[in-house]
Design an enzyme around this catalytic site. Structure first.
Site, PDB file in Angstrom:
ATOM      1  N   ARG A 167      -6.563 -61.821 -11.815  1.00 39.88           N
ATOM      2  CA  ARG A 167      -5.535 -61.217 -10.967  1.00 39.88           C
ATOM      3  C   ARG A 167      -5.379 -59.716 -11.229  1.00 39.88           C
ATOM      4  O   ARG A 167      -4.620 -59.042 -10.558  1.00 39.88           O
ATOM      5  CB  ARG A 167      -4.171 -61.848 -11.272  1.00 39.88           C
ATOM      6  CG  ARG A 167      -3.899 -63.190 -10.632  1.00 39.88           C
ATOM      7  CD  ARG A 167      -3.452 -63.050  -9.220  1.00 39.88           C
ATOM      8  NE  ARG A 167      -2.342 -63.829  -8.734  1.00 39.88           N
ATOM      9  CZ  ARG A 167      -2.313 -65.118  -8.479  1.00 39.88           C
ATOM     10  NH1 ARG A 167      -3.313 -65.884  -8.787  1.00 39.88           N
ATOM     11  NH2 ARG A 167      -1.266 -65.670  -7.918  1.00 39.88           N
ATOM     12  N   ARG A 177       3.564 -72.616   4.755  1.00 43.73           N
ATOM     13  CA  ARG A 177       3.356 -73.393   3.532  1.00 43.73           C
ATOM     14  C   ARG A 177       4.693 -73.698   2.853  1.00 43.73           C
ATOM     15  O   ARG A 177       4.902 -74.789   2.332  1.00 43.73           O
ATOM     16  CB  ARG A 177       2.459 -72.606   2.565  1.00 43.73           C
ATOM     17  CG  ARG A 177       2.196 -73.339   1.272  1.00 43.73           C
ATOM     18  CD  ARG A 177       1.145 -72.641   0.453  1.00 43.73           C
ATOM     19  NE  ARG A 177       1.636 -71.404  -0.124  1.00 43.73           N
ATOM     20  CZ  ARG A 177       0.863 -70.511  -0.741  1.00 43.73           C
ATOM     21  NH1 ARG A 177      -0.431 -70.717  -0.813  1.00 43.73           N
ATOM     22  NH2 ARG A 177       1.369 -69.425  -1.263  1.00 43.73           N
ATOM     23  N   ARG A 229       7.235 -74.950  -2.098  1.00 42.87           N
ATOM     24  CA  ARG A 229       6.991 -74.215  -3.345  1.00 42.87           C
ATOM     25  C   ARG A 229       8.138 -73.268  -3.644  1.00 42.87           C
ATOM     26  O   ARG A 229       8.605 -72.546  -2.780  1.00 42.87           O
ATOM     27  CB  ARG A 229       5.676 -73.429  -3.231  1.00 42.87           C
ATOM     28  CG  ARG A 229       4.513 -74.152  -3.887  1.00 42.87           C
ATOM     29  CD  ARG A 229       3.238 -73.409  -3.718  1.00 42.87           C
ATOM     30  NE  ARG A 229       3.232 -72.095  -4.353  1.00 42.87           N
ATOM     31  CZ  ARG A 229       2.128 -71.399  -4.560  1.00 42.87           C
ATOM     32  NH1 ARG A 229       0.959 -71.902  -4.214  1.00 42.87           N
ATOM     33  NH2 ARG A 229       2.175 -70.211  -5.124  1.00 42.87           N
ATOM     34  N   ARG A 242       4.999 -60.904  -4.293  1.00 40.34           N
ATOM     35  CA  ARG A 242       3.638 -61.359  -4.591  1.00 40.34           C
ATOM     36  C   ARG A 242       2.606 -60.548  -3.818  1.00 40.34           C
ATOM     37  O   ARG A 242       1.540 -60.231  -4.334  1.00 40.34           O
ATOM     38  CB  ARG A 242       3.501 -62.858  -4.313  1.00 40.34           C
ATOM     39  CG  ARG A 242       4.099 -63.666  -5.471  1.00 40.34           C
ATOM     40  CD  ARG A 242       4.364 -65.092  -5.097  1.00 40.34           C
ATOM     41  NE  ARG A 242       3.176 -65.779  -4.647  1.00 40.34           N
ATOM     42  CZ  ARG A 242       3.191 -66.792  -3.788  1.00 40.34           C
ATOM     43  NH1 ARG A 242       4.301 -67.222  -3.283  1.00 40.34           N
ATOM     44  NH2 ARG A 242       2.065 -67.369  -3.460  1.00 40.34           N
ATOM     45  N   LYS A 252      -7.199 -69.558  -0.073  1.00 35.51           N
ATOM     46  CA  LYS A 252      -8.032 -69.828  -1.263  1.00 35.51           C
ATOM     47  C   LYS A 252      -7.929 -71.279  -1.718  1.00 35.51           C
ATOM     48  O   LYS A 252      -8.938 -71.916  -1.974  1.00 35.51           O
ATOM     49  CB  LYS A 252      -7.582 -68.968  -2.463  1.00 35.51           C
ATOM     50  CG  LYS A 252      -7.946 -67.532  -2.419  1.00 35.51           C
ATOM     51  CD  LYS A 252      -7.733 -66.884  -3.785  1.00 35.51           C
ATOM     52  CE  LYS A 252      -6.352 -67.096  -4.384  1.00 35.51           C
ATOM     53  NZ  LYS A 252      -5.276 -66.367  -3.695  1.00 35.51           N
TER      54      LYS A 252
END
Ligand code: AMP
Length: 196
Positions: free
Chosen positions: A88, A127, A133, A144, A13
């Site tokens: 969400r 990532r 992150r 998540r 996204k």
């Protein structure tokens, strides 16, 4: 073009939103980015959100809606926006509808990027290595993905009922996915013009 991007964590996204921003010349609004900025700035709200984000759960609807409301009040959304990471859950869907109605800026399309679960975990691991992150640890990622399945996945059904859902295959090279997105948006735009 007023667009919501849907898809699991790791579906691409954020990457596609950045490309779309350049193509459509409208702002990319990511609630994850807004929250990370608040955490970094050490605002009271950021301090509150930080632990929740690191656990992989959702920050409270009120906090996120407040931030989004503030962001959508800016003049640069006059030609539209790309919303990434919101809504969400179904309560956020309703809140967004109310907010956009008040702003007289109804949503055009909800675009969902579909990526199989095995690939999501792989991509997020990549990532984590690249961006560092704090919420990309294995335990947080699992949480998540669980929260996504439980709370966020039903959001697509809501937009399907409204006739605004467009689904795009998110597997493959970034450029190929981007081409598919553009084709799907063109098709959705033509369909909307035919209905009008
Ligand atoms: P993201 O960058 O979209 O993956 O978001 C990172 C984290 O920020 C999520 O795991 C949530 O903890 C929080 N977050 C982002 N957007 C929302 C939202 N719309 N509602 C609640 N929490 C959010």
């Amino acid at each position: 073009m007023r667009l919501v991007l849907l898809g699991a964590p790791g579906s691409g996204k954020g990457t596609q939103a950045a490309l779309l921003r350049d193509e459509l010349k409208v702002p990319h609004i990511s609630t994850g980015d807004l929250l990370r900025a608040a955490v970094k700035a050490g605002t009271p709200l950021g301090l509150q959100a930080r632990a929740v984000m690191e656990s992989g759960r959702l920050v409270s609807d009120d906090i996120v809606l407040g931030m989004l409301e503030e962001r959508l009040a800016k003049a640069d959304i006059g030609d539209g926006f790309i919303l990434d990471g919101y809504p969400r859950n179904l309560a956020q869907c309703e809140a967004l509808e109310g907010l956009l109605e008040r702003l007289d800026q109804p949503l055009d399309v909800a675009l969902k990027l579909e990526v199989p679960a095995e690939l999501l975990v792989e991509r997020i691991a990549g990532r984590a290595a690249a961006e560092g992150r704090r919420d990309d640890t294995p335990a947080t990622v699992r949480e998540r993905l669980r929260v996504y399945e439980e709370q966020t996945a039903p959001v697509a059904g809501h937009y399907e009922e409204l006739g605004k859902l467009v689904i795009v295959d998110g597997v493959g090279e970034v450029e190929d996915v981007f081409r598919r997105i553009n084709a799907a948006l063109d098709a959705a735009g033509s369909a909307a013009r035919l209905r009008a």
